[in-house]
Every structure is written in structure tokens, then in C-alpha cells.
Design an enzyme around this catalytic site. Structure first.
Site, PDB file in Angstrom:
ATOM      1  N   SER A 152       0.835  -1.199   0.000  1.00  0.00           N
ATOM      2  CA  SER A 152       0.000   0.000   0.000  1.00  0.00           C
ATOM      3  C   SER A 152       0.869   1.249   0.000  1.00  0.00           C
ATOM      4  O   SER A 152       1.978   1.250   0.559  1.00  0.00           O
ATOM      5  CB  SER A 152      -0.905   0.014   1.240  1.00  0.00           C
ATOM      6  OG  SER A 152      -1.570   1.263   1.386  1.00  0.00           O
ATOM      7  N   TYR A 166      -1.957  -0.799  10.283  1.00  0.00           N
ATOM      8  CA  TYR A 166      -2.059  -1.053   8.842  1.00  0.00           C
ATOM      9  C   TYR A 166      -0.857  -0.512   8.094  1.00  0.00           C
ATOM     10  O   TYR A 166      -0.202  -1.226   7.320  1.00  0.00           O
ATOM     11  CB  TYR A 166      -3.343  -0.442   8.279  1.00  0.00           C
ATOM     12  CG  TYR A 166      -3.506  -0.637   6.796  1.00  0.00           C
ATOM     13  CD1 TYR A 166      -3.974  -1.839   6.280  1.00  0.00           C
ATOM     14  CD2 TYR A 166      -3.170   0.377   5.897  1.00  0.00           C
ATOM     15  CE1 TYR A 166      -4.114  -2.032   4.911  1.00  0.00           C
ATOM     16  CE2 TYR A 166      -3.306   0.200   4.532  1.00  0.00           C
ATOM     17  CZ  TYR A 166      -3.778  -1.008   4.041  1.00  0.00           C
ATOM     18  OH  TYR A 166      -3.902  -1.199   2.681  1.00  0.00           O
TER      19      TYR A 166
END
Length: 262
Positions: A152, A166
């Protein structure tokens, strides 16, 4: 050196974790549409079956469901065992399963770290480790087997949202990808990652419903990613065109990371 050969994945055997929904579903469709056999795995068995039904209706490649709960190590081992009953080799492993957890800094719980790091980072290693013998069986110097990890942009930049576990997990995925590239490259297995920006997915649905205009305004290309964008990048890495790419983190975000806010 024609395009039909450079980007050909017909006949390849692929495993996509989290392949029934979101980015994983986009990737699965890209492979099936181009003649690959795709094994789809996630803990939602119904979604796996539904995705396979839809993909098999395309009439090109083939999709097969092997449900597994990736939070549970025993389930991952069962996945590898079940795969081994059906196939003797694996050309492409796409590790896409992931979760997120947002909470204010002062309230961010220990449980978030355990849950998110287990699925997003530790299981990437677990799945790769268990599937390596099948990747080795398919590998050659001319056409290596491929490990493709879905990272990501939040593992590169500092996100505005309070998603501490995350972003940390995705940064870990990027570095693990490079470590695996060095280790597995000696076995003719490449390891690369896609650092994805915003795409239509269950994980992004709530954020996009509230902040889509603001998000798109911060992307130089002015839009969120499409299924063709992520499928195309994955097919490049999985095909002859990407055979010499190893240890790369390809930023797939329309320019979000390089966008200036000054």
C-alpha cells in the site's frame, strides 16, 4: 518479442489470497480472462464460490475456490495441503488478504496490532513459505515463478488516517518482499510488491463514500484506480515481460505519493 508472448499467462497456475473481493477479485479476473487457472482463497466461502461462478462464466481460464481463514495458521496449512492434492506446481502466488483498523492514537488497542500484523504481514510469509515447494516446481531461469505481494502507499507515505498497524504492516510487507527476493531469487522465484493507492474495495468503501472527491483531488491523475490498472500491473509482473523484475515495490497510485501539498 511481440505483445501476445511478452504478456502471456495462459496455462499458468495462480493462487490469489483474498481473491474473491476488491483488489484480489480484480486480479483474479485479469488472470482468468487471459487463460490462467486461478485458485481463490479467503475465509468467506460463499464469496469464493460466487467469484468462481462469475469468473468461470467468462469461458477462458478457470477459477477454483479453496476457502481458508488466514488468521488461523492451521487453515493456511490446510490450504497448502488441499492445493497439493490438486496441483504439483504453482507459477504465481499473489498475497492480497488484508485487514485494517482505525482508532484514535490514545485509544489504539493492542488487539489491533495482533490482528492486523498477523494477517497483513505474518501470513504473507506463512503462505509463501508453505507454497515455495510448488513455486520451485514451476520455476526455470527463463520463466521464474512469481511472488506478488499487495502492499500500500500507506506503507510508503504517512497516512492522515489513524491506521497505525495497517501502515506499519504494509511497510513491513514491502521490506519482506525485498528480503524474499534475495532468498527466493536463488531458486528462480521472483518477489515483488504493488504499493496500491485507492481502489474500489470493501476496505475502502466507507472512506470513498465520504471523501472520494477529496481523495481524487489529491491524485495527479484525478481518479482512483480501476480493475484494469491493478490487473495490468499484476499481469506484467507475472508474464515474460516482468521476468527480470525482482525485489521491486511498484507504486500503483496515480501519483499520490509524489503529489506535492505545498
Amino acid at each position: 518479442m511481440d505483445v501476445s508472448n511478452l504478456f502471456n499467462v495462459k496455462g499458468k497456475i495462480v493462487l490469489v489470497t483474498g481473491g474473491a473481493k476488491g483488489i484480489g477479485r480484480m486480479i483474479s479476473e485479469g488472470f482468468v480472462t487471459n487463460g490462467a487457472t486461478v485458485y481463490i482463497s479467503s475465509r468467506d466461502a460463499r464469496s469464493c464460490d460466487q467469484a468462481c461462478t462469475e469468473l468461470n462464466s467468462l469461458g477462458r481460464g478457470k477459477a477454483i475456490a479453496i476457502p481458508a481463514d488466514f488468521y488461523k495458521e492451521a487453515d493456511v496449512k490446510k490450504l497448502a495441503e488441499e492445493f497439493g492434492k490438486r496441483e504439483s506446481k504453482l507459477h504465481v502466488l499473489v498475497s492480497n488478504s488484508g485487514s485494517n483498523w482505525g482508532a484514535p492514537y490514545d485509544e489504539y488497542p493492542e488487539s489491533a496490532w495482533t490482528r492486523v500484523l498477523t494477517l497483513n504481514l505474518q501470513r504473507v510469509f506463512t503462505v509463501t513459505q508453505l507454497m515455495t515447494k510448488y513455486l520451485e516446481a514451476a520455476a526455470s531461469a527463463e520463466d521464474p515463478s512469481r511472488v506478488i505481494n499487495i502492499g500500500s502507499v500507506d506503507g510508503i507515505r504517512v497516512p492522515e488516517l489513524e491506521t497505525f498497524a495497517y501502515s506499519s504492516s504494509k511497510a513491513g510487507v514491502h521490506h519482506l518482499t525485498k528480503v524474499l527476493a534475495n532468498h527466493l531469487g536463488r531458486k528462480n522465484i521472483t518477489s515483488n510488491a504493488l504499493a496500491c493507492g485507492p481502489f474500489e474495495s470493501k476496505m475502502m468503501a466507507a472512506t470513498l463514500s465520504q471523501f472520494r472527491d477529496a481523495i481524487e483531488s489529491g491524485i495527479p491523475l484525478g481518479r482512483i484506480g480501476s480493475p484494469q490498472d491493478v490487473a495490468g500491473a499484476t499481469l506484467f509482473l507475472a508474464s515474460r515481460a516482468g521476468a527480470y523484475v525482482n525485489g521491486a515495490v511498484l507504486t500503483l497510485d496515480g501519483g499520490t505519493v509524489v503529489s506535492s501539498k505545498l
